[in-house]
Design a protein around this motif. Structure first.
Motif, PDB file in Angstrom:
ATOM      1  N   THR A   1       8.135   0.779  23.694  1.00 50.16           N
ATOM      2  CA  THR A   1       6.691   1.072  23.708  1.00 50.16           C
ATOM      3  C   THR A   1       6.110   1.665  22.562  1.00 50.16           C
ATOM      4  OG1 THR A   1       7.121   1.848  25.920  1.00 50.16           O
ATOM      5  CG2 THR A   1       5.294   2.699  25.225  1.00 50.16           C
TER       6      THR A   1
ATOM      7  N   ARG B   1       5.420  -1.416  20.205  1.00 52.82           N
ATOM      8  CA  ARG B   1       4.291  -1.922  20.715  1.00 52.82           C
ATOM      9  C   ARG B   1       3.107  -1.435  20.345  1.00 52.82           C
ATOM     10  NH1 ARG B   1       1.541  -5.985  20.557  1.00 52.82           N
ATOM     11  NH2 ARG B   1      -0.168  -6.382  22.350  1.00 52.82           N
TER      12      ARG B   1
ATOM     13  N   ARG C   1      10.325   1.384  31.784  1.00 61.83           N
ATOM     14  CA  ARG C   1       9.941   0.283  31.016  1.00 61.83           C
ATOM     15  C   ARG C   1       8.444  -0.096  30.899  1.00 61.83           C
ATOM     16  NH1 ARG C   1      14.292   0.694  29.547  1.00 61.83           N
ATOM     17  NH2 ARG C   1      16.116  -0.344  29.448  1.00 61.83           N
ATOM     18  N   MET C   2       7.988  -0.590  29.758  1.00 64.06           N
ATOM     19  CA  MET C   2       6.605  -0.766  29.678  1.00 64.06           C
ATOM     20  C   MET C   2       6.296  -2.030  30.601  1.00 64.06           C
ATOM     21  SD  MET C   2       4.517  -1.326  26.016  1.00 64.06           S
ATOM     22  CE  MET C   2       5.750  -2.801  25.563  1.00 64.06           C
ATOM     23  N   LYS C   3       5.281  -1.771  31.144  1.00 60.15           N
ATOM     24  CA  LYS C   3       4.817  -3.049  32.297  1.00 60.15           C
ATOM     25  C   LYS C   3       3.410  -3.552  31.559  1.00 60.15           C
ATOM     26  CE  LYS C   3       7.743  -1.336  35.220  1.00 60.15           C
ATOM     27  NZ  LYS C   3       8.048  -0.006  34.655  1.00 60.15           N
ATOM     28  N   ALA C   4       2.827  -4.502  31.956  1.00 58.63           N
ATOM     29  CA  ALA C   4       1.857  -5.220  31.614  1.00 58.63           C
ATOM     30  C   ALA C   4       0.361  -4.271  31.793  1.00 58.63           C
ATOM     31  CB  ALA C   4       1.345  -6.453  32.335  1.00 58.63           C
ATOM     32  N   ALA C   5       0.418  -3.545  33.229  1.00 56.32           N
ATOM     33  CA  ALA C   5      -0.406  -2.344  32.844  1.00 56.32           C
ATOM     34  C   ALA C   5      -0.697  -1.497  31.988  1.00 56.32           C
ATOM     35  CB  ALA C   5      -0.501  -1.608  34.566  1.00 56.32           C
ATOM     36  N   ASP C   6       0.571  -1.120  31.451  1.00 56.72           N
ATOM     37  CA  ASP C   6       0.492   0.006  30.255  1.00 56.72           C
ATOM     38  C   ASP C   6      -0.061  -0.617  29.092  1.00 56.72           C
ATOM     39  OD1 ASP C   6       1.997   1.650  32.026  1.00 56.72           O
ATOM     40  OD2 ASP C   6       3.866   0.468  31.475  1.00 56.72           O
ATOM     41  N   GLU C   7      -0.315  -1.779  28.881  1.00 58.62           N
ATOM     42  CA  GLU C   7      -0.802  -2.310  27.414  1.00 58.62           C
ATOM     43  C   GLU C   7      -2.306  -1.937  27.380  1.00 58.62           C
ATOM     44  OE1 GLU C   7      -0.361  -4.673  25.109  1.00 58.62           O
ATOM     45  OE2 GLU C   7       1.718  -4.891  25.601  1.00 58.62           O
TER      46      GLU C   7
ATOM     47  N   GLU D   1      -3.922   0.481  24.297  1.00 57.88           N
ATOM     48  CA  GLU D   1      -5.088   0.113  23.727  1.00 57.88           C
ATOM     49  C   GLU D   1      -5.981   1.148  23.545  1.00 57.88           C
ATOM     50  OE1 GLU D   1      -6.225  -2.893  22.361  1.00 57.88           O
ATOM     51  OE2 GLU D   1      -4.634  -4.179  22.703  1.00 57.88           O
TER      52      GLU D   1
END
Length: 311
Positions: free
Chosen positions: A184, A187, A293-299, A303
């Motif tokens: 994370t 990222r 774990r980082m998920k798509a929703a965490d993006e 941001e």
């Protein structure tokens, strides 16, 4: 009186019977802490702020520099050659191999980890130094400073001792257990770089030299702390990092936060409490919470955090 400077005092006085030790009154009191049983009677001259000592051609003027970085420190100024013997002030780890070496790199790490807490006291010494003509600085650690190198060192000490950021950039310091927090943090660094951050430094607190991470925390105006939860608190290396900042009087910075917890995230609460105890430090929202774990929703949250950090 710090042992890396004073260890041979008794040996010197024994070896050279005509030698006289010149020091501050507080240093004189500390001598027996290190040299029990040695007879200092008649061998010590104490001096204070503004005193002078004639050595023939040379005359020394004494400048107190309490807590830079021990309480008994007193600097000497040779008015003949215009040299300031600055004790630990303006020191650095290591030595210059050649004149093109970056003095500031190891001097920065040295300053924040040795003198970092004592910005007010360093400012007091800088004000005294501004009233005298200094052509050369001879610190007890590192190279002799002259000319442009001297001017740059004084400028940096002024910035550092005011707790002002030196360079544009963002430090991301993370404490990861199984890799999820590390991924994370990396990222977020990618997102920040894509959004135009001029400099992003990522440090793994479990593997990095803590002194170097502290150096970067003081160097840049913004810090992101990312940590796994651990025993209802925060992973210990993150606690250690924030504790170092506390004891070094860290201030005037912005913080972003990322916490990770598989079932009961607790790292954010601990980090927030420690950061709120720092002077003039702002916490940038949102805090990002990762579940293992980082998920798509965490993006989207990363941001948002990146936008807030860069605003």
């Amino acid at each position: 009186m710090e042992p890396d400077h004073s260890a041979l005092i008794a040996w010197m006085l024994e070896t050279y019977p005509g030698l006289q030790l010149v020091c501050s009154a507080q240093a004189a009191k500390m001598l027996t802490n290190f040299f029990e049983g040695f007879n200092f009677e008649g061998r010590v001259m104490t001096v204070k702020e503004g005193d002078t000592l004639s050595l023939g051609k040379h005359e020394l003027k004494f400048i107190t520099a309490a807590m830079v970085h021990w309480p008994e420190v007193i600097m000497s100024y040779d008015s003949t050659d215009k040299v300031l013997f600055s004790a630990d002030g303006f020191g650095k780890f290591g030595a210059l191999v050649n004149e093109t070496d970056d003095w500031a790199c190891e001097a920065r790490r040295y300053y924040f980890n040795i003198c970092g807490k004592y910005g007010v006291q360093v400012q007091n010494v800088l004000k005294k130094a501004a009233t005298i003509d200094i052509q050369t600085i001879c610190p007890l650690h590192g190279p002799v400073l002259k000319g442009e190198a001297l001017a740059e060192a004084v400028k940096l000490y002024d910035t550092w001792s005011k707790y002002e950021p030196e360079s544009e950039g963002i430090l991301i310091a993370y404490a990861s257990i199984h890799g999820g927090t590390a991924a994370t943090a990396e990222r977020l660094a990618e997102i920040l770089s894509k959004k135009g951050a001029k400099k992003v430094v990522v440090s793994d607190l479990s593997r990095s030299d803590m002194a170097e991470v502290i150096e970067d925390a003081f160097r840049y105006p913004t810090v992101v702390v990312a940590a796994s939860s651990y025993d209802g608190g925060v992973f210990p290396v993150m606690h250690d990092f924030l504790y170092h900042l506390q004891i070094k009087n860290y201030q005037k910075r912005r913080f972003g936060m990322i916490e990770n917890g598989s079932w009961a995230p607790s790292a954010g609460k601990v980090m927030r409490s420690m950061i709120e105890g720092l002077k003039d430090c702002e916490i940038v929202e949102p805090m990002v919470t990762i579940r293992s774990r980082m998920k798509a929703a965490d993006e989207a949250l990363l941001e948002q955090l990146a936008d807030s950090l860069l605003s």
